[in-house]
Scaffold this motif. Structure first.
Motif, PDB file in Angstrom:
ATOM      1  N   GLU A 153       0.840  -1.203   0.000  1.00 26.75           N
ATOM      2  CA  GLU A 153       0.000   0.000   0.000  1.00 26.75           C
ATOM      3  C   GLU A 153       0.873   1.252   0.000  1.00 26.75           C
ATOM      4  O   GLU A 153       0.594   2.208  -0.717  1.00 26.75           O
ATOM      5  N   HIS A 154       1.916   1.245   0.814  1.00 29.44           N
ATOM      6  CA  HIS A 154       2.836   2.382   0.862  1.00 29.44           C
ATOM      7  C   HIS A 154       3.514   2.578  -0.495  1.00 29.44           C
ATOM      8  O   HIS A 154       3.612   3.709  -0.987  1.00 29.44           O
ATOM      9  N   SER A 155       3.970   1.492  -1.081  1.00 28.76           N
ATOM     10  CA  SER A 155       4.656   1.568  -2.376  1.00 28.76           C
ATOM     11  C   SER A 155       3.735   2.100  -3.467  1.00 28.76           C
ATOM     12  O   SER A 155       4.156   2.899  -4.309  1.00 28.76           O
ATOM     13  N   LYS A 156       2.486   1.662  -3.461  1.00 26.23           N
ATOM     14  CA  LYS A 156       1.528   2.146  -4.455  1.00 26.23           C
ATOM     15  C   LYS A 156       1.315   3.648  -4.323  1.00 26.23           C
ATOM     16  O   LYS A 156       1.229   4.364  -5.328  1.00 26.23           O
ATOM     17  N   LEU A 157       1.218   4.137  -3.097  1.00 30.23           N
ATOM     18  CA  LEU A 157       1.054   5.567  -2.892  1.00 30.23           C
ATOM     19  C   LEU A 157       2.258   6.330  -3.434  1.00 30.23           C
ATOM     20  O   LEU A 157       2.108   7.307  -4.159  1.00 30.23           O
ATOM     21  N   VAL A 158       3.440   5.869  -3.097  1.00 29.52           N
ATOM     22  CA  VAL A 158       4.660   6.534  -3.570  1.00 29.52           C
ATOM     23  C   VAL A 158       4.699   6.534  -5.091  1.00 29.52           C
ATOM     24  O   VAL A 158       5.002   7.563  -5.715  1.00 29.52           O
ATOM     25  N   ASN A 159       4.371   5.419  -5.713  1.00 30.17           N
ATOM     26  CA  ASN A 159       4.377   5.340  -7.174  1.00 30.17           C
ATOM     27  C   ASN A 159       3.347   6.269  -7.802  1.00 30.17           C
ATOM     28  O   ASN A 159       3.614   6.889  -8.832  1.00 30.17           O
ATOM     29  N   GLU A 160       2.181   6.372  -7.195  1.00 30.63           N
ATOM     30  CA  GLU A 160       1.161   7.290  -7.725  1.00 30.63           C
ATOM     31  C   GLU A 160       1.652   8.730  -7.678  1.00 30.63           C
ATOM     32  O   GLU A 160       1.422   9.505  -8.608  1.00 30.63           O
ATOM     33  N   LEU A 185      -4.730   9.002   3.324  1.00 37.63           N
ATOM     34  CA  LEU A 185      -4.204   8.913   4.684  1.00 37.63           C
ATOM     35  C   LEU A 185      -5.292   8.530   5.683  1.00 37.63           C
ATOM     36  O   LEU A 185      -5.075   7.682   6.554  1.00 37.63           O
ATOM     37  N   PHE A 186      -6.455   9.131   5.561  1.00 39.69           N
ATOM     38  CA  PHE A 186      -7.546   8.810   6.484  1.00 39.69           C
ATOM     39  C   PHE A 186      -7.935   7.335   6.367  1.00 39.69           C
ATOM     40  O   PHE A 186      -8.043   6.627   7.375  1.00 39.69           O
ATOM     41  N   LYS A 187      -8.125   6.870   5.143  1.00 37.02           N
ATOM     42  CA  LYS A 187      -8.505   5.463   4.946  1.00 37.02           C
ATOM     43  C   LYS A 187      -7.400   4.526   5.409  1.00 37.02           C
ATOM     44  O   LYS A 187      -7.668   3.486   6.018  1.00 37.02           O
ATOM     45  N   HIS A 188      -6.160   4.883   5.123  1.00 39.43           N
ATOM     46  CA  HIS A 188      -5.034   4.035   5.490  1.00 39.43           C
ATOM     47  C   HIS A 188      -4.877   3.948   7.004  1.00 39.43           C
ATOM     48  O   HIS A 188      -4.742   2.863   7.563  1.00 39.43           O
ATOM     49  N   ILE A 189      -4.919   5.090   7.665  1.00 38.34           N
ATOM     50  CA  ILE A 189      -4.736   5.103   9.115  1.00 38.34           C
ATOM     51  C   ILE A 189      -5.895   4.421   9.830  1.00 38.34           C
ATOM     52  O   ILE A 189      -5.694   3.607  10.733  1.00 38.34           O
ATOM     53  N   SER A 190      -7.120   4.723   9.404  1.00 37.58           N
ATOM     54  CA  SER A 190      -8.281   4.134  10.083  1.00 37.58           C
ATOM     55  C   SER A 190      -8.538   2.692   9.657  1.00 37.58           C
ATOM     56  O   SER A 190      -9.292   1.980  10.318  1.00 37.58           O
ATOM     57  N   GLY A 191      -7.905   2.258   8.590  1.00 37.64           N
ATOM     58  CA  GLY A 191      -8.084   0.885   8.115  1.00 37.64           C
ATOM     59  C   GLY A 191      -6.860   0.039   8.375  1.00 37.64           C
ATOM     60  O   GLY A 191      -6.766  -0.667   9.381  1.00 37.64           O
ATOM     61  N   SER A 192      -5.888   0.142   7.490  1.00 35.24           N
ATOM     62  CA  SER A 192      -4.698  -0.713   7.554  1.00 35.24           C
ATOM     63  C   SER A 192      -3.871  -0.501   8.814  1.00 35.24           C
ATOM     64  O   SER A 192      -3.404  -1.465   9.423  1.00 35.24           O
TER      65      SER A 192
END
Length: 75
Positions: free
Chosen positions: A19-26, A54-61
């Motif tokens: 998930e982190h890598s996908k964000l960086v690539n985007e 960030l909201f979805k990532h923090i509250s989810g993953s």
């Protein structure tokens, strides 16, 4: 965060790191040349994207490893 996943053998580490890598690539793949045309709109769109992610990532993953970190006195 990722170093702690490895240290404590977090079971969802690979998925979370992806998930982190996908964000960086985007972000890397953004066409910044379009920002010149309408800076306010593109900046607002980018901020909306980042805040939502960030909201979805923090509250989810991120929420999924909370107990692991608590058990290991990280938080």
């Amino acid at each position: 965060e990722e170093n702690l996943f490895d240290k404590f053998s977090y079971e969802n580490s690979d998925k979370h790191k992806e998930e982190h890598s996908k964000l960086v690539n985007e972000i890397i793949e953004l066409d910044l040349s379009s920002f010149d045309e309408n800076q306010v709109k593109h900046t607002n769109d980018l901020l909306k994207f980042l805040i939502t992610w960030l909201f979805k990532h923090i509250s989810g993953s991120d929420f999924l490893y909370k107990n692991l970190f608590i058990a290991n006195n990280v938080i």
